[in-house]
Scaffold this motif. Structure first.
Motif, PDB file in Angstrom:
ATOM      1  N   ASN A 106      10.234   1.155   3.746  1.00  0.00           N
ATOM      2  CA  ASN A 106       9.525   1.922   2.722  1.00  0.00           C
ATOM      3  C   ASN A 106       9.142   1.020   1.535  1.00  0.00           C
ATOM      4  O   ASN A 106       9.242   1.409   0.383  1.00  0.00           O
ATOM      5  CB  ASN A 106      10.382   3.099   2.235  1.00  0.00           C
ATOM      6  CG  ASN A 106       9.610   4.079   1.345  1.00  0.00           C
ATOM      7  OD1 ASN A 106      10.169   4.651   0.418  1.00  0.00           O
ATOM      8  ND2 ASN A 106       8.329   4.258   1.598  1.00  0.00           N
ATOM      9  N   SER A 110       4.186   2.162   4.488  1.00  0.00           N
ATOM     10  CA  SER A 110       4.245   3.599   4.220  1.00  0.00           C
ATOM     11  C   SER A 110       3.718   3.925   2.824  1.00  0.00           C
ATOM     12  O   SER A 110       3.042   4.941   2.627  1.00  0.00           O
ATOM     13  CB  SER A 110       5.676   4.121   4.388  1.00  0.00           C
ATOM     14  OG  SER A 110       6.586   3.354   3.629  1.00  0.00           O
ATOM     15  N   HIS A 111       3.988   3.046   1.843  1.00  0.00           N
ATOM     16  CA  HIS A 111       3.465   3.268   0.491  1.00  0.00           C
ATOM     17  C   HIS A 111       1.956   3.080   0.448  1.00  0.00           C
ATOM     18  O   HIS A 111       1.237   3.846  -0.202  1.00  0.00           O
ATOM     19  CB  HIS A 111       4.140   2.315  -0.503  1.00  0.00           C
ATOM     20  CG  HIS A 111       5.450   2.821  -1.007  1.00  0.00           C
ATOM     21  ND1 HIS A 111       5.568   3.911  -1.845  1.00  0.00           N
ATOM     22  CD2 HIS A 111       6.720   2.381  -0.788  1.00  0.00           C
ATOM     23  CE1 HIS A 111       6.848   4.128  -2.137  1.00  0.00           C
ATOM     24  NE2 HIS A 111       7.563   3.213  -1.502  1.00  0.00           N
ATOM     25  N   SER A 127       6.147   9.044   0.997  1.00  0.00           N
ATOM     26  CA  SER A 127       6.572   8.059   1.991  1.00  0.00           C
ATOM     27  C   SER A 127       8.081   7.893   1.931  1.00  0.00           C
ATOM     28  O   SER A 127       8.731   8.264   0.951  1.00  0.00           O
ATOM     29  CB  SER A 127       5.889   6.709   1.741  1.00  0.00           C
ATOM     30  OG  SER A 127       6.303   6.156   0.502  1.00  0.00           O
ATOM     31  N   GLY A 129      11.644   5.661   4.209  1.00  0.00           N
ATOM     32  CA  GLY A 129      12.024   4.620   5.157  1.00  0.00           C
ATOM     33  C   GLY A 129      13.308   4.953   5.871  1.00  0.00           C
ATOM     34  O   GLY A 129      14.095   5.798   5.430  1.00  0.00           O
ATOM     35  N   PRO A 132      15.721   1.849   3.626  1.00  0.00           N
ATOM     36  CA  PRO A 132      14.933   1.543   2.430  1.00  0.00           C
ATOM     37  C   PRO A 132      15.328   0.216   1.769  1.00  0.00           C
ATOM     38  O   PRO A 132      16.506  -0.134   1.689  1.00  0.00           O
ATOM     39  CB  PRO A 132      15.227   2.716   1.505  1.00  0.00           C
ATOM     40  CG  PRO A 132      15.719   3.808   2.396  1.00  0.00           C
ATOM     41  CD  PRO A 132      16.434   3.126   3.505  1.00  0.00           C
ATOM     42  N   PRO A 156      11.964   2.878  -3.255  1.00  0.00           N
ATOM     43  CA  PRO A 156      11.939   3.341  -1.862  1.00  0.00           C
ATOM     44  C   PRO A 156      13.011   4.392  -1.612  1.00  0.00           C
ATOM     45  O   PRO A 156      14.099   4.335  -2.207  1.00  0.00           O
ATOM     46  CB  PRO A 156      12.215   2.054  -1.070  1.00  0.00           C
ATOM     47  CG  PRO A 156      11.676   0.969  -1.943  1.00  0.00           C
ATOM     48  CD  PRO A 156      12.016   1.401  -3.349  1.00  0.00           C
TER      49      PRO A 156
END
Length: 224
Positions: A106, A110-111, A127, A129, A132, A156
């Protein structure tokens, strides 16, 4: 995402009509402007009866139309029907509460996907993870800034416990896709730019994600 069978059959007919090099060439030519059958025969270096056959197939599926010349009334001009090929891609829509992009750390993909999504759609996005990182990767922040993407400096977060009913879950890395126990709606196999660590790798990932977001965004609507 489900697709109505009638729509599938209609799209299959469009694909079948275009599944010939000569007919595809005709469509390419007509995408720029109108042409008479004789002009098309010259461009294709094909006999007029064969061109007439191809035009008949395209006309039957509503891809082209003909108009008689205002000058030489014996001549016809062929044109693409506006919007005739718009429906060649899936048109089914799904109502979702939120889109959740998931990768391993993350920290990048995803961001970036969520930032692209916020630009393309009114459906909320976030988003997370599976493992993370401590912070968003600095090159991801730089790439987002350079492309004028809204990517706030947030920490994250772990995907566990954050998913809710109505969320559409999209994994954007293979590892997250293969280790998540939560059902995943869509998977995008986007190469991880972090090992390379340079701007080009992040730009490549952003470009990949951008094409995918642009294709999916029109197919989702928001339900509170």
């Amino acid at each position: 995402m489900s697709t109505d069978r009638t729509d599938l059959e209609r799209r299959a007919r469009l694909h079948a009509a275009l599944a010939d090099a000569a007919r595809l060439r005709i469509v390419d030519v007509l995408s720029l402007g109108d042409a008479s059958p004789s002009e098309l025969a010259e461009i294709l270096t094909a006999p007029s009866n064969l061109v007439a056959h191809h035009l008949g197939v395209l006309e039957r599926e509503g891809i082209i139309s003909r108009r008689r010349s205002e000058a030489d009334r014996r001549r016809n001009y062929v044109r693409l029907v506006p919007g005739a090929l718009d429906g060649i891609a899936p048109r089914d829509q799904r109502a979702v509460t939120r889109v959740v992009f998931v990768c391993t750390r993350n920290s990048a993909r995803s961001h970036l996907a969520a930032a692209l999504w916020r630009r393309a759609s009114t459906v909320p996005a976030t988003s997370a993870g599976t493992h993370p990182a401590e912070a968003i990767h600095p090159v991801a922040l730089e790439v987002a800034r350079r492309h004028r993407l809204d990517l706030p400096r947030v920490a994250p977060q772990h995907v566990d416990g954050m998913l809710g009913a109505g969320d559409l879950v999209i994994s954007v890395c293979d590892r997250a896709h293969e280790e998540l126990t939560t059902p995943i709606d869509i998977h995008w196999s986007v190469p991880d730019p972090v090992p390379a660590g340079n701007a080009k790798a992040f730009d490549d990932a952003l470009e990949d994600l951008s094409h995918r977001v642009a294709a999916l965004a029109p197919r989702l609507t928001h339900t509170p």
